[in-house]
Design an enzyme around this catalytic site. Sequence first.
Site, PDB file in Angstrom:
ATOM      1  N   THR A 146      22.574   2.278  -5.800  1.00 24.03           N
ATOM      2  CA  THR A 146      22.029   3.622  -5.701  1.00 24.03           C
ATOM      3  C   THR A 146      22.171   3.799  -4.271  1.00 24.03           C
ATOM      4  OG1 THR A 146      19.335   2.915  -6.188  1.00 24.03           O
ATOM      5  CG2 THR A 146      19.385   4.646  -4.214  1.00 24.03           C
ATOM      6  N   LYS A 221      18.064   9.169  -8.488  1.00 24.40           N
ATOM      7  CA  LYS A 221      17.228   8.255  -7.478  1.00 24.40           C
ATOM      8  C   LYS A 221      16.392   8.638  -6.274  1.00 24.40           C
ATOM      9  CE  LYS A 221      16.303   3.626  -7.030  1.00 24.40           C
ATOM     10  NZ  LYS A 221      17.022   2.798  -7.062  1.00 24.40           N
ATOM     11  N   LYS A 289      17.212   3.045   4.026  1.00 17.86           N
ATOM     12  CA  LYS A 289      18.866   4.204   3.851  1.00 17.86           C
ATOM     13  C   LYS A 289      19.368   5.004   3.353  1.00 17.86           C
ATOM     14  CE  LYS A 289      21.366   2.373   0.994  1.00 17.86           C
ATOM     15  NZ  LYS A 289      20.497   2.041  -1.343  1.00 17.86           N
TER      16      LYS A 289
END
Length: 343
Positions: A146, A221, A289
């Site tokens: 990701t 995502k 994150k």
Amino acid sequence: MAFCSIFCPRIPVRFRPKPISHFLSKPLFPLSYRVYSSLQPTPSTKDELGSVSIGFLGMGIMGSPMAQNLLKAGCDVTVWNRTKSKCDPLVGLGAKYKSSPEEVTATCDLTFAMLADPESAIDVACGKNGAVSGISSGKGYVDVSTVDAASSILISKQIKDTGALFLEAPVSGSKKPAEDGQLIFLTAGDKLLYEKAAPFLDIMGKSRFYLGDVGNGAAMKLVVNMIMGSMMASFAEGILLSQKVGLDPNVLVEVVSQGAINAPMYSLKGPSMIKSVYPTAFPLKHQQKDMRLALGLAESVSQSTPIAAAANELYKVAKSYGLSDEDFSAVIEALKAARSQQS
């Protein structure tokens, strides 16, 4: 690296790959934004799967079970991880080991990478002894990490400059879906590599979507994880409010699980949150994150995301309490701390 701190620029309308070599014989055609999904694995025998040598970079919470599922399906798998000991269980199951990403891509037809963050993904692909150094025309690189769109586009360019093919394929799902082969792949990039990788994606996941140009998978995502992180923060607020007014939070979890707002993570994580136990399926530091990267994506297109921004602050507070490696449901501790300070 400096480019790691740049938040996602606007995703190009059309990403035009270089002509493809002998890796796949079908002619390249323009990429589209049509979505493809598959709920059933592509039929393949073990002999067919084993004829393609697979590399896997990153043996963390997600990468290790994904690689194990490939091995169980009869695939020829070569693994690498910065900490070699994390590869030992895979080697015990029949995997080969190489000491650098360069060696993996040099010896494998198709390499998957599952790294923790954009900096790691870029370093493993483009750094010293990285995947780019070993890969060549006729091979493929599938990054299932990701990352933000800018990082994915950077890795794609480096890979494609060698004549190899690139596919980004971040996953929706955490530790248990990875173990069960129930991940959802959000892919974008070379359509021909998507077709080549499909049987292996189907071993590791329950569905896959093809989203067009590189950057679209990364963006999808981040949007998904932004929603998930905001939902968890709101759920944590609800648990604490129910306790504060004298309700049984276990009943709250049951009510939520039977209603229109039900999501599997509520019934899965709610009981543990009530007990203040947070077994790690998706580390809180990774959720924060992803929230940060999603907010950067929103900023790049001038999209207001006040709810996600507020949730992100809670995750940052939770990190400051040393909860980075706990499950992201530990964000509830940030709210507990705020409550105690108000008392």
